[in-house]
Design a protein around this motif. Structure first.
Motif, PDB file in Angstrom:
ATOM      1  N   GLU A 224       0.815  -1.211   0.000  1.00 60.31           N
ATOM      2  CA  GLU A 224       0.000   0.000   0.000  1.00 60.31           C
ATOM      3  C   GLU A 224       0.852   1.267   0.000  1.00 60.31           C
ATOM      4  O   GLU A 224       0.344   2.358   0.259  1.00 60.31           O
ATOM      5  CB  GLU A 224      -0.952   0.008   1.208  1.00 60.31           C
ATOM      6  CG  GLU A 224      -2.035  -1.071   1.127  1.00 60.31           C
ATOM      7  CD  GLU A 224      -3.041  -0.976   2.254  1.00 60.31           C
ATOM      8  OE1 GLU A 224      -3.027   0.035   2.989  1.00 60.31           O
ATOM      9  OE2 GLU A 224      -3.852  -1.909   2.408  1.00 60.31           O
ATOM     10  N   GLY A 225       2.158   1.142  -0.313  1.00 58.70           N
ATOM     11  CA  GLY A 225       3.020   2.316  -0.349  1.00 58.70           C
ATOM     12  C   GLY A 225       2.728   3.187  -1.553  1.00 58.70           C
ATOM     13  O   GLY A 225       2.019   2.779  -2.482  1.00 58.70           O
ATOM     14  N   PRO A 226       3.269   4.408  -1.589  1.00 59.74           N
ATOM     15  CA  PRO A 226       3.031   5.326  -2.699  1.00 59.74           C
ATOM     16  C   PRO A 226       3.379   4.691  -4.050  1.00 59.74           C
ATOM     17  O   PRO A 226       4.470   4.154  -4.233  1.00 59.74           O
ATOM     18  CB  PRO A 226       3.962   6.498  -2.384  1.00 59.74           C
ATOM     19  CG  PRO A 226       4.121   6.458  -0.901  1.00 59.74           C
ATOM     20  CD  PRO A 226       4.121   5.003  -0.541  1.00 59.74           C
ATOM     21  N   ILE A 227       2.433   4.764  -4.968  1.00 60.22           N
ATOM     22  CA  ILE A 227       2.582   4.119  -6.278  1.00 60.22           C
ATOM     23  C   ILE A 227       3.405   4.992  -7.206  1.00 60.22           C
ATOM     24  O   ILE A 227       3.162   6.194  -7.349  1.00 60.22           O
ATOM     25  CB  ILE A 227       1.196   3.834  -6.882  1.00 60.22           C
ATOM     26  CG1 ILE A 227       0.476   2.751  -6.077  1.00 60.22           C
ATOM     27  CG2 ILE A 227       1.317   3.410  -8.345  1.00 60.22           C
ATOM     28  CD1 ILE A 227      -0.980   2.562  -6.447  1.00 60.22           C
ATOM     29  N   ILE A 228       4.387   4.374  -7.865  1.00 58.51           N
ATOM     30  CA  ILE A 228       5.263   5.083  -8.798  1.00 58.51           C
ATOM     31  C   ILE A 228       4.796   4.889 -10.230  1.00 58.51           C
ATOM     32  O   ILE A 228       4.693   5.839 -11.016  1.00 58.51           O
ATOM     33  CB  ILE A 228       6.719   4.592  -8.660  1.00 58.51           C
ATOM     34  CG1 ILE A 228       7.194   4.705  -7.209  1.00 58.51           C
ATOM     35  CG2 ILE A 228       7.639   5.376  -9.597  1.00 58.51           C
ATOM     36  CD1 ILE A 228       8.468   3.924  -6.921  1.00 58.51           C
ATOM     37  N   VAL A 270       7.314  12.218  -3.136  1.00 52.96           N
ATOM     38  CA  VAL A 270       6.311  11.568  -2.305  1.00 52.96           C
ATOM     39  C   VAL A 270       5.551  12.615  -1.524  1.00 52.96           C
ATOM     40  O   VAL A 270       6.148  13.483  -0.880  1.00 52.96           O
ATOM     41  CB  VAL A 270       6.965  10.561  -1.339  1.00 52.96           C
ATOM     42  CG1 VAL A 270       5.899   9.955  -0.413  1.00 52.96           C
ATOM     43  CG2 VAL A 270       7.666   9.459  -2.115  1.00 52.96           C
ATOM     44  N   SER A 271       4.225  12.530  -1.594  1.00 49.49           N
ATOM     45  CA  SER A 271       3.368  13.439  -0.863  1.00 49.49           C
ATOM     46  C   SER A 271       2.296  12.623  -0.164  1.00 49.49           C
ATOM     47  O   SER A 271       1.332  12.179  -0.802  1.00 49.49           O
ATOM     48  CB  SER A 271       2.732  14.463  -1.804  1.00 49.49           C
ATOM     49  OG  SER A 271       1.862  15.339  -1.101  1.00 49.49           O
ATOM     50  N   GLY A 272       2.462  12.382   1.129  1.00 52.89           N
ATOM     51  CA  GLY A 272       1.550  11.500   1.840  1.00 52.89           C
ATOM     52  C   GLY A 272       1.686  10.097   1.281  1.00 52.89           C
ATOM     53  O   GLY A 272       2.790   9.545   1.230  1.00 52.89           O
TER      54      GLY A 272
END
Length: 279
Positions: A224-228, A270-272
């Protein structure tokens, strides 16, 4: 002349671009490319600036930028030089193969410093590229001991990022905390659908018509980490779970390759739990 990148994220306010460009001009830096974005909901400003010129005093530049930007602005000044990465693997070769071939031909944008596997399956392959391969078994030891052994290897290298190229182990919060937003994972699903270890089986049982892959930063929340980066392809009722997995491997390689390109060129903020990606 040297090229360098200036990366800034801060609270949005009027006149930011004017202030930034004025200061860069005072330091005799020529702007080659500049991209900016405002997250209106979060009221945050992001910019990636590629410059040329001889920077006499990096500390002075950062201090002047900080004094003209909102409080707590994040400012990074970095040369456009290749990064160093380590690759963690288990048994599947396709993502590792793509990385090592591009590393060999110097098109990766980074230098692979080592490969670490919790099985020895890919040892001979990695060594064909004259890269050190470290076998760290996860069997008959605690997660803490397993991760401590991996960390003792990683610390030998000055790394910018760690790539999980089909590394089929879940890392602990303690391990992740050592490398905040520096661990990149390729997940064999179009997240947020079908998290966990068997997404193609889940997709087959659900009868989906689209499968995909997702590259994301690793956080303490599983997958669930920030998607690239993400991609999908269409499938139909004739595909079984095994055929979906075969088709998915090609997407996994492509998505991880794209994500690495973006991250290694410092195009990702990364933002949130979201990312801003300057293509």
């Amino acid at each position: 002349m040297n090229n360098l990148l200036i990366l800034i994220q801060c609270k949005d306010s009027v006149g930011l671009v004017s202030s930034i460009t004025r200061i860069l001009a005072q330091h005799q830096l020529n702007i080659i490319a500049m991209r900016e974005f405002v997250d209106e909901e979060a009221q945050k400003f992001f910019t990636r600036i590629e410059c040329s010129g001889e920077l006499a005093n990096e500390t002075l530049l950062k201090d002047e930028l900080a004094s003209n930007l909102p409080f707590d602005a994040l400012i990074k000044v970095t040369p456009t030089t290749p990064k160093n990465i380590a690759v963690l693997v288990t048994k599947e070769f396709h993502c590792l193969a793509d990385i090592l071939v591009r590393d060999y031909f110097e098109t990766l944008g980074a230098k692979v410093k080592c490969v670490i596997g919790n099985h020895e399956t890919l040892k001979t392959f990695a060594e064909k590229f004259d890269l050190p391969f470290y076998f760290v078994s996860h069997e008959n030891k605690s997660k803490a001991d397993f991760e401590t052994e991996i960390a003792s290897i990683l610390v030998q290298y000055k790394l910018d990022y760690i790539v999980l190229a089909k590394f089929m182990r879940i890392l602990s919060p303690d391990f992740n905390a050592r490398y905040p937003y520096q661990i990149i994972n390729i997940h064999h699903s179009f997240l947020p659908a079908f998290i966990g270890a068997s997404p193609y089986k889940q997709a087959f049982e659900r009868g989906v018509k689209i499968i995909g892959a997702t590259a994301h930063f690793v956080t303490n929340n599983l997958d669930e980490g920030p998607i690239i980066s993400q991609q999908t392809i269409h499938v139909n009722h004739t595909f079984n779970a095994k055929q979906m997995a075969v088709a998915g491997r090609e997407i996994e390689k492509a998505v991880l390759s794209k994500a690495l390109e973006q991250v290694l060129e410092d195009r990702v903020f990364v933002s949130g739990n979201k990312t801003i990606v300057f293509e």
